[in-house]
Motif scaffolding. Structure first.
Motif, PDB file in Angstrom:
ATOM      1  N   UNK A  28      42.283 -26.111   5.966  1.00 18.73           N
ATOM      2  CA  UNK A  28      43.625 -25.906   6.512  1.00 18.73           C
ATOM      3  C   UNK A  28      44.609 -26.915   5.931  1.00 18.73           C
ATOM      4  N   UNK A  29      44.203 -28.196   5.860  1.00 21.83           N
ATOM      5  CA  UNK A  29      45.058 -29.237   5.296  1.00 21.83           C
ATOM      6  C   UNK A  29      45.361 -28.945   3.837  1.00 21.83           C
ATOM      7  N   UNK A  30      44.333 -28.509   3.099  1.00 26.15           N
ATOM      8  CA  UNK A  30      44.520 -28.232   1.673  1.00 26.15           C
ATOM      9  C   UNK A  30      45.499 -27.090   1.438  1.00 26.15           C
ATOM     10  N   UNK A  31      45.422 -26.054   2.249  1.00 23.21           N
ATOM     11  CA  UNK A  31      46.321 -24.908   2.062  1.00 23.21           C
ATOM     12  C   UNK A  31      47.718 -25.197   2.568  1.00 23.21           C
ATOM     13  N   UNK A  32      47.869 -26.074   3.531  1.00 16.42           N
ATOM     14  CA  UNK A  32      49.191 -26.412   4.043  1.00 16.42           C
ATOM     15  C   UNK A  32      50.018 -27.174   3.019  1.00 16.42           C
ATOM     16  N   UNK A  33      49.376 -27.810   2.042  1.00 14.78           N
ATOM     17  CA  UNK A  33      50.111 -28.585   1.039  1.00 14.78           C
ATOM     18  C   UNK A  33      50.861 -27.685   0.064  1.00 14.78           C
ATOM     19  N   UNK A  34      50.490 -26.415   0.010  1.00 13.64           N
ATOM     20  CA  UNK A  34      51.107 -25.491  -0.936  1.00 13.64           C
ATOM     21  C   UNK A  34      52.077 -24.566  -0.202  1.00 13.64           C
ATOM     22  N   UNK A  35      53.181 -24.216  -0.873  1.00 16.58           N
ATOM     23  CA  UNK A  35      54.128 -23.304  -0.238  1.00 16.58           C
ATOM     24  C   UNK A  35      53.722 -21.865  -0.494  1.00 16.58           C
ATOM     25  N   UNK A  36      54.582 -20.927  -0.117  1.00 15.82           N
ATOM     26  CA  UNK A  36      54.218 -19.521  -0.209  1.00 15.82           C
ATOM     27  C   UNK A  36      54.044 -19.048  -1.645  1.00 15.82           C
ATOM     28  N   UNK A  37      54.814 -19.626  -2.607  1.00  7.77           N
ATOM     29  CA  UNK A  37      54.746 -19.163  -3.990  1.00  7.77           C
ATOM     30  C   UNK A  37      53.586 -19.760  -4.768  1.00  7.77           C
ATOM     31  N   UNK A  62      54.930 -22.433 -11.540  1.00  9.80           N
ATOM     32  CA  UNK A  62      54.613 -23.030 -12.845  1.00  9.80           C
ATOM     33  C   UNK A  62      54.604 -22.000 -13.972  1.00  9.80           C
ATOM     34  N   UNK A  63      54.430 -20.722 -13.660  1.00  8.23           N
ATOM     35  CA  UNK A  63      54.270 -19.714 -14.717  1.00  8.23           C
ATOM     36  C   UNK A  63      55.473 -18.779 -14.854  1.00  8.23           C
ATOM     37  N   UNK A  64      56.410 -18.806 -13.885  1.00 10.62           N
ATOM     38  CA  UNK A  64      57.591 -17.937 -13.938  1.00 10.62           C
ATOM     39  C   UNK A  64      58.836 -18.794 -14.191  1.00 10.62           C
ATOM     40  N   UNK A  65      59.708 -18.275 -15.010  1.00  6.95           N
ATOM     41  CA  UNK A  65      60.978 -18.954 -15.284  1.00  6.95           C
ATOM     42  C   UNK A  65      61.721 -19.175 -13.962  1.00  6.95           C
ATOM     43  N   UNK A  66      62.238 -20.379 -13.752  1.00  7.70           N
ATOM     44  CA  UNK A  66      62.898 -20.670 -12.472  1.00  7.70           C
ATOM     45  C   UNK A  66      64.039 -19.705 -12.146  1.00  7.70           C
ATOM     46  N   UNK A  67      64.836 -19.306 -13.160  1.00  9.22           N
ATOM     47  CA  UNK A  67      65.950 -18.394 -12.886  1.00  9.22           C
ATOM     48  C   UNK A  67      65.440 -17.027 -12.439  1.00  9.22           C
ATOM     49  N   UNK A  68      64.381 -16.541 -13.120  1.00  3.42           N
ATOM     50  CA  UNK A  68      63.814 -15.255 -12.731  1.00  3.42           C
ATOM     51  C   UNK A  68      63.195 -15.322 -11.339  1.00  3.42           C
ATOM     52  N   UNK A  69      62.570 -16.431 -11.044  1.00  4.22           N
ATOM     53  CA  UNK A  69      61.947 -16.594  -9.727  1.00  4.22           C
ATOM     54  C   UNK A  69      63.000 -16.606  -8.626  1.00  4.22           C
ATOM     55  N   UNK A  70      64.161 -17.202  -8.935  1.00  2.28           N
ATOM     56  CA  UNK A  70      65.232 -17.237  -7.937  1.00  2.28           C
ATOM     57  C   UNK A  70      65.742 -15.836  -7.648  1.00  2.28           C
ATOM     58  N   UNK A  71      65.855 -15.000  -8.699  1.00  2.00           N
ATOM     59  CA  UNK A  71      66.325 -13.623  -8.501  1.00  2.00           C
ATOM     60  C   UNK A  71      65.316 -12.840  -7.673  1.00  2.00           C
TER      61      UNK A  71
END
Length: 303
Positions: free
Chosen positions: A25-34, A39-48
Motif C-alpha cells: 500500500x505504501x509503495x503504490x501510494x507514492x505514485x500518482x494516477x499516471x 516519462x514516456x509521453x510528451x508533457x504537452x500531449x499529456x496535458x491535452x
C-alpha cells in the motif's frame, strides 16, 4: 494456534500477510494516477489528454481493494471462539503427578515441585499418586486443583504404610489409571530422588510414551550436596525421561517442565480434528465482510 482464553486465531501465520499488504500500500501510494506515463509521453500531449479525458486516481480505487484483501487475510487467520461445552474436552489431556513419600527429609522439595505443577496446570485434569513400597491413588483425576493443593500439605513419610521406594509400581499404576479413564494424552511427572529406578521403570515409561503420553522426571536432591549417589541417580532420572519422551529437570526448578506441560495442552486441543469441535471458526463471516470493499474496488473499472 494462538489462544486468548475464549478467543483464538487458528492459523496465525496468515497475519504475516498484513505487513506485506501494508508495504504494498505504501509503495503504490507514492505514485500518482499516471504513473510511468509521465516519462514516456510528451508533457504537452499529456496535458491535452488529461484535459479531454477524466483520469481517476488509481490509489483512490485501490483503497477498498486493500481493505478487502486485508479482511481476507484476517479470515484466513481463523478468528475463532470457544464452543459452548468446550471444557468437556479437558478429559482428553491430564497431568498425573507421581510423588515419592518414602523419605521425610526430601519430601518438602517434592511437595513444592508438585505444588508448582498444579498451580500452572490450567484447565487440565489433575491426579496425584503417592508411592513408597507400593503406589496409591491419593486424588483421582479432577479439575479441582485447590483440593489437591490442600491434600499435598497433609502428606508426610507415614502416609504410605509400605516401606521402600518402588517407582516402577507408581508408573504401572499410572498406566493402568490412564487406560481406565481413557485419557488420550497425559503428562506423567515422577518426583523422586531416583531410588529404586531400574530397567522395568524405563520400560514402563517407554510404554506410556507409545500410548501417547509423556513421562517427565523431577529429581529431588539431598539438602546438602554430600550424597555421593545423587549424580548417578540424576542420570537414571534423565534416562527415564528420555525413554518416556519427556523432560528431566531438578525438582527445585520445575519451571521448564511446567511450561512444556502447559504448552502441550493448548497445542493438542488446537490441532487436528479436535480443533473443529472445540473452536468455532468465524473466518467465513469475515470473508462475507470482505465482499463489500471488493465490490467497491471493482465498480467502474471498465471506465
Amino acid at each position: 494456534m494462538i489462544d486468548f482464553g475464549d478467543y483464538a486465531l487458528l492459523r496465525p501465520l496468515w497475519l504475516l500477510a498484513l505487513p506485506a499488504l501494508a508495504l504494498l500500500l505504501v509503495a503504490t501510494r507514492r505514485r500518482d494516477a499516471l504513473g510511468d506515463w509521465r516519462r514516456v509521453i510528451d508533457p504537452a500531449l499529456l496535458a491535452v489528454i488529461s484535459r479531454r479525458h477524466k483520469i481517476a486516481g488509481a490509489t483512490r480505487r485501490d483503497g477498498p481493494l486493500f481493505v478487502g484483501v486485508a479482511l481476507i487475510a484476517l479470515a484466513l487467520c481463523g478468528p475463532a471462539m470457544k464452543t459452548p461445552g468446550a471444557e468437556q474436552f479437558r478429559n482428553l489431556d491430564a497431568t498425573l503427578i507421581l510423588l515419592d513419600v518414602s523419605r521425610a527429609e526430601r519430601l518438602p522439595q517434592g511437595v513444592a515441585a508438585a505444588q508448582y505443577l498444579i498451580e500452572r496446570s490450567g484447565a487440565r485434569r489433575l491426579g496425584l499418586v503417592l508411592y513408597a513400597g507400593d503406589a496409591y491413588l491419593a486424588s483421582p483425576l479432577s479439575d479441582d486443583a485447590k483440593s489437591l493443593q490442600s491434600l499435598l500439605f497433609a502428606i508426610d513419610d507415614r502416609t504410605v504404610p509400605d516401606g521402600g521406594a518402588e517407582p516402577d509400581r507408581a508408573l504401572a499404576f499410572a498406566r493402568h489409571l490412564l487406560r481406565e479413564t481413557q485419557i488420550l494424552t497425559a503428562d506423567v511427572a515422577l518426583i523422586c530422588d531416583g531410588e529404586g529406578l531400574d530397567a522395568r521403570a524405563e520400560r514402563l515409561a517407554a510404554a506410556l510414551a507409545r500410548e501417547g503420553h509423556r513421562v517427565h522426571s523431577l529429581f529431588v536432591s539431598a539438602r546438602s550436596g554430600a550424597d555421593a549417589r545423587d549424580s548417578s541417580r540424576r542420570a537414571e532420572m534423565t534416562s527415564l525421561a528420555a525413554a518416556g519422551g519427556g523432560r528431566a529437570d531438578d525438582a527445585a526448578h520445575p519451571q521448564e517442565i511446567a511450561r512444556a506441560i502447559e504448552a502441550r495442552g493448548v497445542a493438542h486441543i488446537g490441532s487436528g480434528e479436535l480443533r473443529a469441535l472445540a473452536w468455532r471458526d468465524y473466518g467465513r463471516f469475515v470473508l462475507l465482510l470482505a465482499a463489500a470493499p471488493l465490490l467497491l474496488a471493482l465498480r467502474g473499472r471498465g471506465d
